[in-house]
Scaffold this motif. Structure first.
Motif: not given
Length: 446
Positions: A242-247, A285, A305-306, A308, A313, A317
């Motif tokens: 999972c990524g940070a945005d939980k999407r 996703r 955002s994709d 993860t 990531s 950053e």
């Protein structure tokens, strides 16, 4: 635009309005869509139709709309692709050809029958008559019977919803055989995958039957649903990240899992879960789902955002927060496949390379998953109806509002034999229940 698309509207005098219905079948009333002060517009129609998911109806106010089919040589059909009828050798638009084939065959069947008394039948005539024999098939969605020549065209345009997708693939489960799995609740993922891959006596297309070690009981559906629920939860936890945005999640980059065919088995388990009453695998996703539908990465749009994977990531950053130079990150950047100049001026190109590297390297996992999703022809359904299948694979709010259509879609009544008196009474009850729900929805209760 409507008049250009539907030329018969040009001759309609007295005005017309658009109507809609929220889905379902049986006795339903059409609801008028009041136009805005400046008439109908794109944003309004997009909103009331649920982004094109609902069918809109054109209803003339003072005249009846001519619904007779257009002739094959009509001006409106000039630009449509055409094909030749193999029986009468005439050219017809592809949309009109299936109906013409049926009528043309019927005419020739009558002709052959009338001449049988006069002519001696030859082997070629026998072959022709066998080819002209009418065959029918049942639509898996609406359960109506259609000629075999037009069933595919009808099925592709039949009013599908997510529930109809599940019903269509559920009808392909082989009920005559069973696919037996005996697993332990301890480490159900490894044991389940091993049992799934070792099962040689039957195909996963058969009805799944589950037994847990050390537990007595006959699987009447509850054990199967429990197994599928726990297996999908383990597949999400072990094979996706999972990524940070939980999407949604991307496949976990793991060569060992690919080597053991875990992703292919995971795809088969997802298909079985959808077809046999288990939960949907709604944890991917959207770009992963789009790739599963098309198999073409070039048509997929991915962004930062994709990404993860935690390593990539953090690297993105660090690059975004860097203000001096990127010399400390050169090795990490080059390991991602970037071959250009490493500098702040090329920051966007570097980040794009990292995004592509992070997503491209999991394509083999998605390809193996696509092979598993071929069960019950689910992959073909996803290719034809990606928007309808999206809520089954991607988390989020995708038409999950509880309305009359949602309640009816999730009703699975046990009806009597079709054609019996009891069956007709039961269908009347369902129709009245449908009308009751629709009235509640119209009044704002639902």
């Amino acid at each position: 635009m409507l008049c250009d698309t539907f030329p018969k509207l040009v001759s309609i005098c007295g005005g017309w309005l658009l109507h809609k219905t929220s889905g379902g079948g049986g006795q339903r009333k059409l609801l008028v869509i009041p136009p805005d002060s400046d008439g109908y517009n794109g944003n309004q129609l997009k909103s009331v139709s649920g982004n094109g998911k609902s069918t809109l109806y054109i209803v003339p106010l003072q005249k009846k709309l001519d619904t007779t089919p257009l002739p094959s040589d009509a001006k409106e059909l000039e630009n449509m692709p055409k094909a030749q009828c193999s029986v009468c050798s005439e050219m017809f638009p592809l949309q009109c050809l299936p109906m013409h084939i049926k009528e043309c065959k019927d005419d020739h069947v009558i002709l052959f029958t009338s001449t049988d008394e006069e002519l001696e039948r030859s082997p070629e005539a026998d072959n022709s008559n066998s080819f002209l024999t009418e065959k029918t098939a049942e639509c898996p969605v609406c359960k109506n019977t259609f000629d075999s020549d037009i069933i595919e065209i009808h099925a592709s345009d039949c009013g599908l919803r997510s529930g109809d997708i599940l019903n269509s693939i559920s009808g392909k489960v082989d009920e005559t055989n069973t696919f037996s799995i005996c697993v332990s609740r301890t480490d159900i993922f490894i044991r389940g995958m091993q049992q799934w891959q070792r099962q040689k006596k039957s195909s996963p297309k058969s009805r799944l039957k589950v037994t847990f070690f050390g537990e007595a009981g006959i699987d009447t559906g509850a054990l199967r649903k429990e197994f599928l629920t726990e297996m999908l939860a383990e597949i999400e936890r072990r094979l996706f990240i999972c990524g940070a945005d939980k999407r949604g999640k991307n496949p976990l980059y793991c060569v060992n899992s690919v080597d053991r065919n875990y992703f292919r088995s995971a795809g088969e388990i997802m298909a079985v879960s959808l077809a046999q009453g288990g939960p949907p695998p709604a944890f991917m996703r959207e770009w992963c789902f789009r790739y599963l539908c098309s198999g073409d990465y070039d048509s997929i749009q991915v962004s930062t955002s994709d990404v993860t994977d935690l390593e990539f990531s953090l690297l993105i950053e660090k690059i975004n927060n860097s203000t001096d130079d990127l010399s400390d990150l050169t090795d990490e950047i080059l390991n991602c496949g970037y071959t250009g100049e490493v500098s702040l001026e090329k920051k966007n190109h570097i980040i794009r390379a990292i995004v592509l590297h992070s997503t491209l390297r999991v394509i083999p996992m998605l390809d193996q998953l696509r092979k598993g999703l071929q069960l019950y022809d689910l992959l073909r359904v996803m290719e034809r109806h990606p928007d309808l299948c999206l809520p089954l694979f991607v988390p989020g709010e995708h038409d999950d509002k509880v309305d009359a259509a949602f309640i009816l879609e999730n009703c699975h009544p046990s009806l009597s034999e079709r054609g019996s008196v009891r069956y007709n009474k039961e269908m009347n009850v369902m129709n009245f229940f449908q009308d009751f729900l629709q009235e509640m929805e119209d009044s704002g209760v639902l």
